[in-house]
Scaffold this motif. Structure first.
Motif, PDB file in Angstrom:
ATOM      1  N   SER A 127     -54.865 -16.455  15.065  1.00 32.09           N
ATOM      2  CA  SER A 127     -55.831 -16.781  14.013  1.00 32.09           C
ATOM      3  C   SER A 127     -55.984 -18.285  13.898  1.00 32.09           C
ATOM      4  CB  SER A 127     -55.364 -16.222  12.664  1.00 32.09           C
ATOM      5  OG  SER A 127     -54.278 -16.983  12.153  1.00 32.09           O
ATOM      6  N   GLY A 128     -56.909 -18.693  13.046  1.00 32.12           N
ATOM      7  CA  GLY A 128     -56.987 -20.083  12.646  1.00 32.12           C
ATOM      8  C   GLY A 128     -55.973 -20.347  11.549  1.00 32.12           C
ATOM      9  N   ASP A 129     -56.106 -21.503  10.930  1.00 35.03           N
ATOM     10  CA  ASP A 129     -55.215 -21.888   9.830  1.00 35.03           C
ATOM     11  C   ASP A 129     -55.700 -21.196   8.564  1.00 35.03           C
ATOM     12  OD1 ASP A 129     -53.504 -23.132   8.065  1.00 35.03           O
ATOM     13  OD2 ASP A 129     -54.624 -25.019   8.027  1.00 35.03           O
ATOM     14  N   THR A 130     -55.295 -19.942   8.402  1.00 39.64           N
ATOM     15  CA  THR A 130     -55.777 -19.150   7.275  1.00 39.64           C
ATOM     16  C   THR A 130     -54.691 -18.184   6.818  1.00 39.64           C
ATOM     17  OG1 THR A 130     -57.688 -17.866   6.506  1.00 39.64           O
ATOM     18  CG2 THR A 130     -56.833 -17.336   8.700  1.00 39.64           C
ATOM     19  N   GLY A 131     -55.001 -17.385   5.798  1.00 38.35           N
ATOM     20  CA  GLY A 131     -53.979 -16.603   5.118  1.00 38.35           C
ATOM     21  C   GLY A 131     -53.176 -15.671   5.990  1.00 38.35           C
ATOM     22  N   ILE A 132     -53.813 -15.037   6.975  1.00 35.21           N
ATOM     23  CA  ILE A 132     -53.099 -14.059   7.796  1.00 35.21           C
ATOM     24  C   ILE A 132     -51.960 -14.712   8.579  1.00 35.21           C
ATOM     25  CG2 ILE A 132     -54.594 -14.234   9.835  1.00 35.21           C
ATOM     26  CD1 ILE A 132     -54.389 -11.153  10.043  1.00 35.21           C
ATOM     27  N   GLY A 133     -52.113 -15.993   8.894  1.00 38.52           N
ATOM     28  CA  GLY A 133     -51.034 -16.708   9.571  1.00 38.52           C
ATOM     29  C   GLY A 133     -49.802 -16.827   8.693  1.00 38.52           C
ATOM     30  N   HIS A 134     -50.016 -16.993   7.392  1.00 36.69           N
ATOM     31  CA  HIS A 134     -48.891 -17.058   6.461  1.00 36.69           C
ATOM     32  C   HIS A 134     -48.228 -15.690   6.311  1.00 36.69           C
ATOM     33  CE1 HIS A 134     -49.582 -21.200   5.166  1.00 36.69           C
ATOM     34  NE2 HIS A 134     -50.874 -20.922   5.228  1.00 36.69           N
ATOM     35  N   LEU A 135     -49.019 -14.624   6.385  1.00 37.59           N
ATOM     36  CA  LEU A 135     -48.419 -13.290   6.375  1.00 37.59           C
ATOM     37  C   LEU A 135     -47.534 -13.102   7.601  1.00 37.59           C
ATOM     38  CD1 LEU A 135     -51.407 -11.015   5.245  1.00 37.59           C
ATOM     39  CD2 LEU A 135     -49.499 -11.844   3.855  1.00 37.59           C
TER      40      LEU A 135
ATOM     41  N   VAL B 263     -56.400 -10.200  16.398  1.00 34.88           N
ATOM     42  CA  VAL B 263     -57.240 -11.388  16.567  1.00 34.88           C
ATOM     43  C   VAL B 263     -58.061 -11.523  15.290  1.00 34.88           C
ATOM     44  CG1 VAL B 263     -59.139 -12.426  17.856  1.00 34.88           C
ATOM     45  CG2 VAL B 263     -57.307 -11.224  19.072  1.00 34.88           C
ATOM     46  N   HIS B 264     -57.908 -12.647  14.620  1.00 33.15           N
ATOM     47  CA  HIS B 264     -58.540 -12.861  13.314  1.00 33.15           C
ATOM     48  C   HIS B 264     -59.413 -14.115  13.409  1.00 33.15           C
ATOM     49  CE1 HIS B 264     -58.505 -12.243   8.864  1.00 33.15           C
ATOM     50  NE2 HIS B 264     -58.758 -13.545   8.851  1.00 33.15           N
ATOM     51  N   PRO B 265     -60.705 -13.958  13.693  1.00 30.53           N
ATOM     52  CA  PRO B 265     -61.544 -15.132  13.966  1.00 30.53           C
ATOM     53  C   PRO B 265     -62.080 -15.852  12.737  1.00 30.53           C
ATOM     54  CG  PRO B 265     -62.817 -13.132  14.259  1.00 30.53           C
ATOM     55  CD  PRO B 265     -61.411 -12.695  13.957  1.00 30.53           C
ATOM     56  N   GLY B 266     -61.963 -15.260  11.565  1.00 26.24           N
ATOM     57  CA  GLY B 266     -62.604 -15.833  10.387  1.00 26.24           C
ATOM     58  C   GLY B 266     -61.717 -16.760   9.585  1.00 26.24           C
ATOM     59  N   SER B 267     -62.336 -17.417   8.625  1.00 28.83           N
ATOM     60  CA  SER B 267     -61.653 -18.283   7.669  1.00 28.83           C
ATOM     61  C   SER B 267     -62.645 -18.616   6.572  1.00 28.83           C
ATOM     62  CB  SER B 267     -61.165 -19.574   8.334  1.00 28.83           C
ATOM     63  OG  SER B 267     -60.672 -20.480   7.368  1.00 28.83           O
ATOM     64  N   LYS B 268     -62.153 -18.744   5.339  1.00 26.80           N
ATOM     65  CA  LYS B 268     -63.051 -19.129   4.249  1.00 26.80           C
ATOM     66  C   LYS B 268     -63.644 -20.510   4.491  1.00 26.80           C
ATOM     67  CE  LYS B 268     -61.069 -16.406   0.456  1.00 26.80           C
ATOM     68  NZ  LYS B 268     -60.399 -16.470  -0.868  1.00 26.80           N
ATOM     69  N   ALA B 269     -62.875 -21.375   5.133  1.00 28.33           N
ATOM     70  CA  ALA B 269     -63.341 -22.737   5.406  1.00 28.33           C
ATOM     71  C   ALA B 269     -63.953 -22.784   6.806  1.00 28.33           C
ATOM     72  CB  ALA B 269     -62.184 -23.720   5.303  1.00 28.33           C
ATOM     73  N   PRO B 270     -65.263 -22.987   6.926  1.00 28.10           N
ATOM     74  CA  PRO B 270     -65.906 -22.991   8.248  1.00 28.10           C
ATOM     75  C   PRO B 270     -65.289 -23.985   9.222  1.00 28.10           C
ATOM     76  CG  PRO B 270     -67.556 -22.933   6.507  1.00 28.10           C
ATOM     77  CD  PRO B 270     -66.232 -23.176   5.836  1.00 28.10           C
ATOM     78  N   GLU B 271     -64.812 -25.118   8.708  1.00 29.20           N
ATOM     79  CA  GLU B 271     -64.251 -26.135   9.600  1.00 29.20           C
ATOM     80  C   GLU B 271     -62.938 -25.689  10.235  1.00 29.20           C
ATOM     81  OE1 GLU B 271     -62.889 -27.123   5.368  1.00 29.20           O
ATOM     82  OE2 GLU B 271     -64.724 -26.449   6.376  1.00 29.20           O
ATOM     83  N   LYS B 272     -62.358 -24.604   9.728  1.00 29.91           N
ATOM     84  CA  LYS B 272     -61.112 -24.094  10.297  1.00 29.91           C
ATOM     85  C   LYS B 272     -61.346 -22.989  11.326  1.00 29.91           C
ATOM     86  CE  LYS B 272     -58.068 -25.123   6.374  1.00 29.91           C
ATOM     87  NZ  LYS B 272     -57.069 -24.565   5.429  1.00 29.91           N
ATOM     88  N   ARG B 273     -62.607 -22.675  11.595  1.00 31.90           N
ATOM     89  CA  ARG B 273     -62.910 -21.571  12.509  1.00 31.90           C
ATOM     90  C   ARG B 273     -63.027 -22.061  13.944  1.00 31.90           C
ATOM     91  NH1 ARG B 273     -67.806 -18.831   9.030  1.00 31.90           N
ATOM     92  NH2 ARG B 273     -66.557 -18.225   7.198  1.00 31.90           N
TER      93      ARG B 273
END
Length: 252
Positions: free
Chosen positions: A231-239, A153-163
């Protein structure tokens, strides 16, 4: 030397994998150097075909690499600044989207709504270099010290609007744990407090909080051997895509 500019983040580099592989195939005897942040080195190694990473943080002056590159490729953006960064190195040829403001009239038009994978494949195709948009797989590392078969479970993101709200991640983590999933909560060092709050609200022990305790290579290994990634739309999803790990990405 082939110099490729992609000085962004994990997801950005992951979406450029088909283009990087296409360049490697088109120029098998040339050194392929990637201008990207130094912390992305583990991911560059997992892509394969990248001979050297030139530490580059965002858009600024690129380090001189000796003789001008034979080919410079802008996989960073539409310009003009990124175009000028590469043009300043005096490459024999620059592959990039057309941008009159940067003095670059060659190349295809930029489509703002285009998927990143398709964008860079189309750029290379315009210059006669075929790229396979499905070629996204990453080299699978050994798990090392990372647990195997966990649900991330990855709750973070560099972009707050994606959290997604932390409380909803916590509710989801609680439900997954109740269904027998071994849940861990990941994130960067600056997201450790967020991850700890999610774990606590889900009734999970502090030991499941891995945020700030993994480098990028370890995170990739964790994802490669995971049961599920949420996760949100962030890097770990691409991994997760790169390892064909089942994933749920929450947008909006």
């Amino acid at each position: 030397m082939i110099l490729v500019l992609r000085a962004l983040g994990v997801g950005d580099l992951a979406t450029a994998v088909p283009a990087l592989r296409a360049l490697r195939a088109a120029y098998p005897d040339q050194e392929l150097a990637l201008a990207a942040p130094a912390w992305l080195t583990p991911l560059a190694d997992l892509i394969g075909g990248v001979d050297r990473l030139l530490a580059t943080d965002g858009l600024g002056e690129l380090a001189r690499t000796g003789a001008p590159p034979q080919l410079a490729v802008n996989l960073h953006g539409r310009g003009p600044q990124s175009h000028r960064m590469l043009a300043d190195l005096r490459p024999r040829r620059l592959l990039a989207f057309a941008n009159p403001e940067a003095g670059h009239l060659d190349g295809p038009a930029w489509f703002a709504e285009e998927h990143e994978v398709d964008r860079w494949c189309r750029l290379l195709a315009w210059y006669g270099i075929p790229a396979d948009r499905t070629d996204l797989a990453l080299r699978r590392p050994a798990p090392g010290q990372m647990p195997v078969g966990v649900t991330i479970v990855h709750p973070g993101s560099k972009a707050p609007e994606k959290r997604w709200p932390a409380g909803r991640f916590a509710a989801l983590a609680r439900e997954l744990a109740g269904r027998g999933h071994r849940v861990v909560v990941t994130g960067s060092a600056v997201e450790r407090d967020l991850a700890a709050r999610v774990a606590a609200a889900a009734g999970l022990p502090p030991k499941v909080v891995l945020a700030g305790r993994t480098d990028l290579g370890e995170l990739a290994a964790l994802v490669a051997h995971a049961r599920l990634v949420v996760s949100g739309d962030t890097g770990i999803g691409h991994l997760a895509t790169g390892y064909a790990t089942p994933s749920v990405l929450i947008f909006g």
